[in-house]
Design an enzyme around this catalytic site. Sequence first.
Site, PDB file in Angstrom:
ATOM      1  N   HIS A  86      -0.887   1.005 -10.349  1.00 40.72           N
ATOM      2  CA  HIS A  86      -1.619   0.013  -9.531  1.00 40.72           C
ATOM      3  C   HIS A  86      -2.076  -1.147 -10.416  1.00 40.72           C
ATOM      4  O   HIS A  86      -3.247  -1.519 -10.453  1.00 40.72           O
ATOM      5  CB  HIS A  86      -2.821   0.658  -8.844  1.00 40.72           C
ATOM      6  CG  HIS A  86      -3.211  -0.034  -7.569  1.00 40.72           C
ATOM      7  ND1 HIS A  86      -3.563   0.641  -6.429  1.00 40.72           N
ATOM      8  CD2 HIS A  86      -3.300  -1.351  -7.258  1.00 40.72           C
ATOM      9  CE1 HIS A  86      -3.853  -0.219  -5.465  1.00 40.72           C
ATOM     10  NE2 HIS A  86      -3.701  -1.441  -5.957  1.00 40.72           N
TER      11      HIS A  86
ATOM     12  N   ARG B   9       0.857  -1.185   0.000  1.00 39.03           N
ATOM     13  CA  ARG B   9       0.000   0.000   0.000  1.00 39.03           C
ATOM     14  C   ARG B   9       0.893   1.236   0.000  1.00 39.03           C
ATOM     15  O   ARG B   9       1.937   1.268   0.665  1.00 39.03           O
ATOM     16  CB  ARG B   9      -0.912   0.019   1.227  1.00 39.03           C
ATOM     17  CG  ARG B   9      -2.143  -0.870   1.091  1.00 39.03           C
ATOM     18  CD  ARG B   9      -3.110  -0.322   0.054  1.00 39.03           C
ATOM     19  NE  ARG B   9      -4.281  -1.153  -0.128  1.00 39.03           N
ATOM     20  CZ  ARG B   9      -4.400  -2.080  -1.069  1.00 39.03           C
ATOM     21  NH1 ARG B   9      -3.404  -2.309  -1.896  1.00 39.03           N
ATOM     22  NH2 ARG B   9      -5.524  -2.774  -1.202  1.00 39.03           N
TER      23      ARG B   9
END
Length: 315
Positions: free
Chosen positions: A278, A230
């Site tokens: 991502h 993350r």
Amino acid sequence: MRHAVSSAPTVLLLSTTLDLGYLVEPMRDALPGADVRLWPDADPDSVEMAICWRPPAGVLAGMPRLRLIHSIGAGIDHITADPDLPDRPLCRMIDGAMAAGIREYVLWSVLYFHRDFDVAARQRAQRLWRARAPVPAGEWTVGVLGLGAIGLGVAAALRDLGYRVRGWSRSPKQVDGVECFAGPEGLVPCIEACDVVVSILPLTADTRRLFDREVLSRLRPGAAFVNVGRGEQLVLDDLLGLLDEGHLRGAVLDVFEVEPLPPDHAAWAHPAVVVTPHMASRTDRRDIARQAAENYRRAVGGQPLIGRVERERGY
């Protein structure tokens, strides 16, 4: 007071950053009869399941019939960040294909540094033809931070390619062919001898801003950093500073604290940083629908849920 469950539940797809319209038809197929709607086009009083990615804060708390909150990915921190999140079962995706995608991404990232592709990229810009003798994989050490189901698969794949692999996790684990470390006291001993460190950690109170200058500076000179965990785990400015100073060799970053990464951010133009959007893995829409539908049926039947999150642990 517990409300009766509708035979044709209302399912709400909600996100502040993604258009979840691609899930409407798969959800209708997976849960026949369901009234599948996109936020904000739904009566909050009718919603029984919410399928989310970065949902708007406070909205879920206004759904009195809500039985289940479901993430479209493995992460749930984007949901638990809501200070008004209601006390309802929360599930994350359990997906073998997603694990395979992350494994492939990490293997590429490690090879990018091990086989000097980063060096070749910089030399290409200068029209330089200069090759270095390859270093055997057995002389390279890779640290895998996070030994959940996905991290274990990554560690095993790297081990099977011949790398020396170290693994770090919250609690002690034993993995064949992997030197394992655990707990806060085990982090620095794990990473300080690594040529590449890969974070596959979930975002928790303990991992938020974990990789700051103090921790990153404990990597050996010339080491590289890969983040598929993350973005909030990494203090990006501290990483860029250590790259500029020459302490670190480079970084491959797939996740960021703010996504999309702002166009004017220094990471885009940094010669030692690879920015990807991502993309390490993305769950197939049909798999999301199938698991969410199955979990709804299980919630109705009082059965154990797939991927249910222990909120106090954060995963």
